[in-house]
Design an enzyme around this catalytic site. Structure first.
Site, PDB file in Angstrom:
ATOM      1  N   HIS A  54     -25.839  -1.016  57.095  1.00 29.12           N
ATOM      2  CA  HIS A  54     -26.128   0.351  56.398  1.00 29.12           C
ATOM      3  C   HIS A  54     -25.144   0.870  55.507  1.00 29.12           C
ATOM      4  O   HIS A  54     -23.943   0.444  55.820  1.00 29.12           O
ATOM      5  CB  HIS A  54     -26.530   1.455  57.596  1.00 29.12           C
ATOM      6  CG  HIS A  54     -27.841   1.166  58.080  1.00 29.12           C
ATOM      7  ND1 HIS A  54     -28.215  -0.040  59.068  1.00 29.12           N
ATOM      8  CD2 HIS A  54     -29.226   2.017  57.919  1.00 29.12           C
ATOM      9  CE1 HIS A  54     -29.511   0.180  59.265  1.00 29.12           C
ATOM     10  NE2 HIS A  54     -30.229   1.251  58.715  1.00 29.12           N
ATOM     11  N   PRO A  55     -25.209   1.617  54.663  1.00 28.97           N
ATOM     12  CA  PRO A  55     -24.337   2.000  53.790  1.00 28.97           C
ATOM     13  C   PRO A  55     -23.464   3.178  54.224  1.00 28.97           C
ATOM     14  O   PRO A  55     -23.956   3.888  55.243  1.00 28.97           O
ATOM     15  CB  PRO A  55     -24.940   2.571  52.601  1.00 28.97           C
ATOM     16  CG  PRO A  55     -26.170   2.949  53.001  1.00 28.97           C
ATOM     17  CD  PRO A  55     -26.718   2.167  54.158  1.00 28.97           C
ATOM     18  N   SER A 104     -32.554   3.731  50.549  1.00 28.66           N
ATOM     19  CA  SER A 104     -31.642   4.348  51.094  1.00 28.66           C
ATOM     20  C   SER A 104     -31.050   5.606  49.856  1.00 28.66           C
ATOM     21  O   SER A 104     -30.785   6.469  50.355  1.00 28.66           O
ATOM     22  CB  SER A 104     -30.140   3.427  51.314  1.00 28.66           C
ATOM     23  OG  SER A 104     -30.343   3.132  52.595  1.00 28.66           O
ATOM     24  N   ALA A 162     -32.936   7.024  47.769  1.00 22.34           N
ATOM     25  CA  ALA A 162     -33.963   8.172  47.730  1.00 22.34           C
ATOM     26  C   ALA A 162     -33.683   8.909  48.848  1.00 22.34           C
ATOM     27  O   ALA A 162     -33.779  10.177  48.953  1.00 22.34           O
ATOM     28  CB  ALA A 162     -35.400   7.785  47.699  1.00 22.34           C
ATOM     29  N   GLN A 205     -30.901   9.403  50.638  1.00 22.40           N
ATOM     30  CA  GLN A 205     -29.618  10.175  50.552  1.00 22.40           C
ATOM     31  C   GLN A 205     -29.845  11.451  49.581  1.00 22.40           C
ATOM     32  O   GLN A 205     -29.251  12.765  49.658  1.00 22.40           O
ATOM     33  CB  GLN A 205     -28.772   9.543  50.386  1.00 22.40           C
ATOM     34  CG  GLN A 205     -28.486   8.376  51.254  1.00 22.40           C
ATOM     35  CD  GLN A 205     -27.060   7.876  51.508  1.00 22.40           C
ATOM     36  OE1 GLN A 205     -25.924   8.583  50.809  1.00 22.40           O
ATOM     37  NE2 GLN A 205     -26.691   6.831  52.479  1.00 22.40           N
ATOM     38  N   VAL A 227     -31.031  10.737  57.179  1.00 20.62           N
ATOM     39  CA  VAL A 227     -30.828  12.001  56.330  1.00 20.62           C
ATOM     40  C   VAL A 227     -31.949  12.792  55.941  1.00 20.62           C
ATOM     41  O   VAL A 227     -31.878  13.965  55.547  1.00 20.62           O
ATOM     42  CB  VAL A 227     -29.837  11.615  54.797  1.00 20.62           C
ATOM     43  CG1 VAL A 227     -28.734  10.981  55.485  1.00 20.62           C
ATOM     44  CG2 VAL A 227     -30.675  10.453  54.342  1.00 20.62           C
TER      45      VAL A 227
END
Lengths: 295, 295, 295, 295
Positions: free
Chosen positions: A70-71, A87, A89, A91, A126
């Site tokens: 994961h980033p 990811s 979209a 965030q 998120v």
């Protein structure tokens, strides 16, 4: 993201199945590859259960690899290169692509502290959060030990995956991942729903600027045609609903003071259950009002 | 400003009387000089009526001189030299000594436009106003003709004089120049007054910054020990009352959501009658509240 | 009952003192005779404290004699002959002189049961009660043992005596024996107090008929000129307040449905603290209302 | 009364059509006989429109005969022999089969006065009424002239017929003859719907006894499983909703006074639009409540 039916997934070749679901878990197609053996699935809940099961049965090395796939949060907004479209979209949904400098600094600081302590990125679903609630979450989790945080990370990864799966697969059942925020304006001066009231939903922020989430006009039933937030989690955080009531009463010839006692009414509240149905109505005359947490 | 009793004024020498009341009308001691002949006064209302009568019977040249004896608004904050102490205090009461640049520009622009059109300064009883309501007032008056504005100016001068007289002279009666803003917090979760709630009264502003008018803590009866605004006019304008309710309930062991549904409750309202008694109560549980214009 | 000042009591002859206070405790002048030695009293609380002290220091035979000096409840209304004027007025205050047959039977039944079990009359401070609450009280006390009931009887006798003393003696202090029931009607349709509303206070009864306690019309401030109940204990019991609101709105030209949605509004509540201040306000439009326990 | 589909009616023989609809208008099959010629009907509204059209085009003698084909009100309960089953059921719906003596006398008196003045029976659509509102209606109509009352009678006959047709014929459309009365209890002490609250709906009466219309228990959403009144007109009249709240709070361990301040809460209101949707919610804590006409 194009949708696929569960029936098609049940009937698809193994490679098509994996191609469709390979990114439900970030950069970790092995989970879909393992789950395909469990077909057919009677519902999306069963499919998701199978995928979770693969993660839970995997070795702890493999789960750590999943976590590390994961980033970093927010940082992603800087180096968008390596992010999956999902990811990115996700965030952006929390406004992480529009941080003020103060917010960005705060995010970077806690992220770095988290990575420095645990050796893996801070992971959070998120779509269930606002900027404020993410900062609050990471500050609450930082004092934990590594085992606790591995568990917390996997739990968040499951939430992320459930939301992706809900968006991707249509079936007769649905995963309980979505909430709703709605309002209703009753004109208790005239004894009827208040139609034509301008409503604004604002996300408040400790560090940065307030952000308009949505604007709407109440319909003949005093409600908005669509929920203020719907078909997604209602992000944890602080909000303000604003109702422009003096224009409504003035247009109906109701005698008002000059300036009107009530003009724009703010209702300030917090969301604590992203998957719940939160109803925040307003009962209003030109001289007073009532609000409450409804359902 | 030291106070004097009406009995002393009735008994004083003419020159002492004029010395005491000479500045009730700005730079215009001739009004006190004329009113002294009407002694004795049975009350402060009779005294004020006599002073008004002097102005109303005076020639229009004299009334114009009275008008021109008044300073320009806000400009005063720059050249405080020529201001009477009363004028200075009055203007400060409306925050005219703490204008932002945008506000100062707006004040100067409308003041200059007013003076350019009518040849005399824009006069308003600033103790009855906020920054916003002064700008609103001058913009409403600018289109008038000169005769209307001479009348409006005299009316404002009477309001200024009444307030000065009320501060200066003690008698058995009082001029109806003061209003009151009060609040009351009822805890309808526990069925009793909410004691220990932090309350803030904020003056909102279109152009400049919001300004804290006062802070208070509710007492055992759910009220503030003194009115939020009292013993003076309640300035026309927009306000926000803020009540910190989540701490109150948390301290009493009431189960709350995390974060609490209601934390700081804002009530936004306008004042339209500076001499009235405005009561803005809050009936509150952790999950809803009611407010209304009380009395 | 003529009043006497504490100063006069302090200065009176011993026999005048006893004559004045001899019936504060029913048929038991010995208490006043003993208390007279403690003069002078700094306040009525000190005087009452001294009289209580005499009872508490007395032998248990004497306390039992004090208890037995009290009449049977309700029965008194039949054989009024032997009642002191105070006892008679007290019993009438609870409506014990106007019992229905069903009520009278219930009172007689529990009284007889009480006397049969304990050998002394059931004593209660009737000014703090309604018919319903007396029946409830005796049913709650019947299972007790004799020692508990001797204590309970003395406690009630102290309450009776305190009320008699409060009516009899004026001093700079007052005994905390009185409560208050008040109301307030806010017209939140028009944003002002509702004047001219007919209000009825009804005492409800399980066994007998509802009884009108008082009727009033709201004044310009939306309140009644005097408390609905004041300067006495607010009797424990169930009540209904009735507000005639449709006439009020109709007279002000407010458009109403036919028949009006709200006509006579009933608020039903119980009193649990006779010495407390209970405020039951009504915030009302033609289409809705709010009430709450205020203070 | 067995139901029939509009499609079947469109396809039926003329005699079957008349047999099915002959009593939609009391004892007046000629209306169905005439309407049959207009087939096919696109909806029940079109069918009803055609039947109304037959009445409106008929001679005034025929309309008078239609009026006279109706029974006297209440009297019917005595001589039930000559009543159609529909009429009987309708009258029972308003409680006309359970009148007290005082009510029966009042009904007979006004009915006789009406018939004496106009020479035809007083007709009203009783399903839209309570006993009180019928008496009110006939007293309002008695002063009219005969032409006005012929018109009023035909209008009521149309309402009766529309309700019978709505019960009899299923189609894709529905006649707008039904209303709804509903409630909703929000526990603003705990911030959630109040489940398990006992609710009673009472029809009040000026002359006779109050009558329980329905009893229900609120479900997990704070609502009743079915509307309090639904799938029929909501009878014009005065009602009281009663909510047993103290048991609800006591069972949840909420501290209450003894006796509880609020026990059974009565909400008293009138219905003025039988075909409307009337929602009467309750927002409640142990110490206060709010109600309003919702929708």
């Amino acid at each position: 993201m194009s949708q696929v039916t569960l029936a098609d997934l049940n009937a698809a070749s193994q490679s098509d199945f994996v191609a469709a679901l390979g990114n439900v878990f970030e950069h970790s197609a092995w989970i879909a590859e393992a789950a395909v053996m469990r077909r057919p699935f009677g519902g999306v809940a069963a499919l998701f259960g199978a995928m979770k099961d693969m993660v839970e049965r995997a070795s702890s090395e493999r789960r750590m690899a999943l976590i590390k796939a994961h980033p970093d949060l927010a940082d992603k907004t800087q180096r968008a290169a390596g992010l999956t479209a999902d990811s990115n979209a996700e965030q952006n949904s929390a406004g992480l692509d529009r941080l003020t400098d103060a917010e960005y600094d705060a995010f970077e600081r806690v992220n770095n502290a988290y990575r420095a302590k645990f050796g893996f990125p801070y992971i959070v679903c998120v779509r269930r959060h606002t900027r404020d609630s993410i900062l609050r979450d990471v500050e609450r989790r930082l004092p934990n030990d590594a085992a606790t945080e591995m568990g917390a990370s996997i739990a968040e990864i499951f939430r992320i995956a459930a939301l992706r799966l809900d968006q991707l697969v249509t079936a007769s059942d649905r995963l309980p991942v979505n909430g709703r925020l709605s309002t209703h304006v009753l004109d208790t001066h005239n004894g009827k729903p208040a139609a034509g009231i301008a409503v604004e939903l604002i996300e408040l922020s400790e560090l940065g600027e307030a952000r308009v989430v949505t604007r709407a006009i109440t319909n003949a039933d005093g409600r908005t045609d669509r929920p203020l937030i719907g078909n997604r989690p209602v992000p944890l955080g602080r909000y303000e609903l604003r109702f422009s009531v003096s224009r409504y009463f003035a247009e109906r010839g109701v005698p008002l003071s000059d300036p009107p006692f009530l003009d724009q009414i703010p209702l300030r509240f917090s969301v604590s259950e992203p998957e719940g149905h939160l109803h925040v109505p307003l009962l209003v005359t030109p001289w007073g009002y009532t609000t409450y947490r409804g359902s």
